[in-house]
Design an enzyme around this catalytic site. Sequence first.
Site, PDB file in Angstrom:
ATOM      1  N   CYS A   1     -13.348   0.723 -15.395  1.00 32.58           N
ATOM      2  CA  CYS A   1     -13.850   2.106 -15.302  1.00 32.58           C
ATOM      3  C   CYS A   1     -12.663   3.051 -15.126  1.00 32.58           C
ATOM      4  CB  CYS A   1     -14.818   2.201 -14.124  1.00 32.58           C
ATOM      5  SG  CYS A   1     -15.777   3.728 -14.060  1.00 32.58           S
TER       6      CYS A   1
ATOM      7  N   GLU B   1       0.826  -1.212   0.000  1.00 36.88           N
ATOM      8  CA  GLU B   1       0.000   0.000   0.000  1.00 36.88           C
ATOM      9  C   GLU B   1       0.857   1.259   0.000  1.00 36.88           C
ATOM     10  OE1 GLU B   1      -2.939   0.042  -0.773  1.00 36.88           O
ATOM     11  OE2 GLU B   1      -3.741  -1.930  -0.311  1.00 36.88           O
TER      12      GLU B   1
ATOM     13  N   CYS C   1     -25.494   1.936 -14.588  1.00 36.13           N
ATOM     14  CA  CYS C   1     -24.606   3.095 -14.476  1.00 36.13           C
ATOM     15  C   CYS C   1     -25.350   4.362 -14.918  1.00 36.13           C
ATOM     16  CB  CYS C   1     -23.360   2.896 -15.336  1.00 36.13           C
ATOM     17  SG  CYS C   1     -22.230   4.321 -15.311  1.00 36.13           S
TER      18      CYS C   1
ATOM     19  N   CYS D   1     -16.818   0.250 -21.057  1.00 38.60           N
ATOM     20  CA  CYS D   1     -18.165   0.109 -20.501  1.00 38.60           C
ATOM     21  C   CYS D   1     -18.877  -1.156 -20.982  1.00 38.60           C
ATOM     22  CB  CYS D   1     -18.989   1.345 -20.839  1.00 38.60           C
ATOM     23  SG  CYS D   1     -18.248   2.888 -20.224  1.00 38.60           S
TER      24      CYS D   1
END
Length: 307
Positions: A210, A54, A226, A217
């Site tokens: 996305c 992270e 959406c 899409c």
Amino acid sequence: MPESSESPLSDAAAHEQSSGPDVATPIIAWFAENARDLPWRRPGFTAWGTLVSEFMLQQTPVARVIPRLEEWLARWPTPADLAASPPGEAVRAWANLGYPRRALWLHRAAVEITERHGGVVPSDVDQLLALTGIGDYTARAVSVFAYGLRHPVVDTNVRRVIARAVDGNGQPGPPSAKRDLPAMTALLPDDLADARAFNAGIMELGAIRCTARSPQCDDCPLRDICRWRAAGYPEYTGQKKAVQKKYEGSDRHVRGLIMAELRHTHRPVTPAEIAGLWPDVDQLQRALSGLVADGLAVPEDEGYVLP
DNA sequence: AATACGTGGCC
DNA sequence: TGGCCAAGTAT
């Protein structure tokens, strides 16, 4: 009578009545089939490994992180191992990941974990937040992905998916813990395992479907619900993102040149060598002073070294 | 709240 | 080519 009386609404579906269509269920199903095979998703990956990943992933692309992460964990398999090395070695191993202060902060966090938590990465969000270099995103990511606790995890990918699918905007507005966390909380399944999968899945969706510039899409699990798609992909009209300053010739550029020099040798880098890195003496001096102030460069008799 | 902070890939 | 973007944090 249909089976609704025998199969109660799922938790996710229960949210639907007050919060719009169920976003979690299709994402969890999609993630089960489409998750990339990444090191931090391997069985047995440690909480320390999650924390290191992270840190590295803050503003740095996955593909660049993976090799450095594997080297790092082979060398420092626990926080105590890293804490026992000089911070400069962390900066050196950070290599070209960028923003080398993160390496310093990760080292400091390893010391704090060793001293305050017996060498065990904490699972509690507030304890994680108290560690150097850990902010709202990383604290929640570690708590959720390393330990399975139930919290909303909001990064830039998540914010973009919610902006589009839920709010009908092409881009998210500026980051705001006040708005982002409640928005994600409203979508989060009650079930512990579902919440974890949803956090990971919506982030993955933002990362590989996305995306900011070329969303795919047709292959999105949310294509039928959406709001951005339904509205015909309207242009974003909200507050614009601050323009990223030019890197070429910037102070960051000069700092980067000096840091590369420091990383590539174990000997002090002399003032003469530094002078050869950049023509503008004032800018060079400013960059060097900044690095010393940040603790990334340390003056010695012969020149400058890593801490 | 706006800004500083690396490095490189992509279209 | 050059602007945009990349699992943010600290100040």
